[in-house]
Scaffold this active site. Structure first.
Site, PDB file in Angstrom:
ATOM      1  N   HIS A  42       0.834  -1.207   0.000  1.00 48.84           N
ATOM      2  CA  HIS A  42       0.000   0.000   0.000  1.00 48.84           C
ATOM      3  C   HIS A  42       0.871   1.259   0.000  1.00 48.84           C
ATOM      4  CE1 HIS A  42      -3.802   2.158   1.270  1.00 48.84           C
ATOM      5  NE2 HIS A  42      -2.895   3.027   1.708  1.00 48.84           N
ATOM      6  N   GLU A  43       1.822   1.312   0.913  1.00 44.95           N
ATOM      7  CA  GLU A  43       2.644   2.532   1.040  1.00 44.95           C
ATOM      8  C   GLU A  43       3.533   2.719  -0.184  1.00 44.95           C
ATOM      9  OE1 GLU A  43       1.908   4.719   3.171  1.00 44.95           O
ATOM     10  OE2 GLU A  43       0.582   3.440   4.337  1.00 44.95           O
TER      11      GLU A  43
HETATM   12 ZN   LIG Z   1      -3.060   5.027   2.058  1.00 43.44          ZN
END
Ligand SMILES: [Zn+2]
Ligand SMILES: [Zn+2]
Length: 295
Positions: free
Chosen positions: A212-213
């Site tokens: 995600h990051e």
């Molecule tokens: Zn996010």
């Protein structure tokens, strides 16, 4: 304004036209039955409190800051502080997972030593757990970013806080500086004193937050189309609901930036999840690979 879910036709439009793409890539990006729509947000869920732009593939490619990555640019992972012995395998696994997910070597940097670094620490007033301040970690990561880095992601087994008035934060990023940091401590069932029901839970959660990051670092915004690791999340149950595999909209964005072979990517991820004993994810990828390869 309340969040309105996209319908099936809007989800397909968000992926964009697949005309003219190589056959296997077009198959990999077709929505089909392997992907679920984003769930209706409940009270307290991300989309009931946050507003998101709908970042379709087409909108993504029009944004000037999203550019294809050079083959020589690397994603770096940097441990922040030491990791307890029970997490000794986790860093290596994150490196392997990331290398498969992005189909380029995820490089591990030497740890950022907290003592003497100027990073503020405190004891959380509710849990008494030692915490590190993200707004000191991020500039420290940015100061030592390797010249060939696309981004540097700090990962720590310490709990984090952004500034004095907040109790804690799972992670934080400075997108302009291409650095971010996240903590795995609150993904560890032991943090809550609960018995470990699923031994792969910490690994699943940690891989999900890494994906995600790092996708944010490539300009990919929160997904509002499918149930997807790029969905925003307000709490742990919401994060746990997200799958480990990207939806076709975000897979297409990532493929556009990195130019990888989608079948090679799934093969590497399949090998990773098999070795980790995460059978449900391995089965999903195998099914998808069979579909893409037309068998
Ligand atoms: Zn996010
Ligand atoms: Zn998505």
């Amino acid at each position: 304004m309340a969040f309105v879910r996209a319908d099936a036709a809007q989800r397909v439009r968000a992926i964009g036209s697949l005309e003219g793409l190589p056959t296997q890539l077009a198959r990999a990006l077709s929505a089909g039955g392997d992907f679920d729509p984003i769930p209706e947000p409940g009270p307290g869920d991300w989309l009931s409190v946050a507003r998101e732009r709908s970042q379709t593939f087409e909108r993504f490619t029009r944004t000037a800051s999203n550019r294809p990555a050079e083959p020589a640019q690397h994603i770096y992972l940097r441990p922040v502080g030491d990791f307890p012995p029970r997490h000794s395998q986790l860093l290596r696994q994150l490196q392997q997972f990331g290398s498969g997910f992005f189909v380029r070597e995820l490089r591990l940097l030497p740890p950022l030593v907290v003592e003497g670094s100027g990073i503020a620490t405190r004891r959380n007033r509710f849990t008494d757990v030692l915490q590190l301040k993200t707004r000191d970690i991020l500039p420290a990561l940015a100061r030592s970013i390797p010249p060939d880095a696309w981004c540097v992601l700090g990962v720590t087994a310490y709990d984090l806080y952004p500034h004095d008035t907040w109790s804690f934060v799972f992670g934080e990023a400075l997108l302009d500086d291409q650095v971010g940091v996240f903590s795995v401590v609150r993904y560890d069932p032991e943090f809550y004193g609960k018995p470990v029901a699923d031994p792969s839970l910490l690994l699943r959660r940690s891989c999900k937050v890494l994906a995600h990051e790092a996708c944010h670092m490539f300009g990919i915004e929160h997904c509002v189309f499918f149930n997807c690791p790029m969905n925003g999340s307000n709490h742990l149950a919401e994060s746990d609901r997200r799958p480990l595999h990207l939806c076709p909209v975000d897979l297409r964005k990532l493929q556009w930036v990195l130019g990888f072979d989608v079948t090679e990517r799934y093969r590497q991820l399949l090998a990773f999840w098999r070795e980790a004993g995460v059978d449900d994810e391995a089965a999903w990828i195998q099914r998808r690979l069979d579909f893409i390869q037309g068998s």
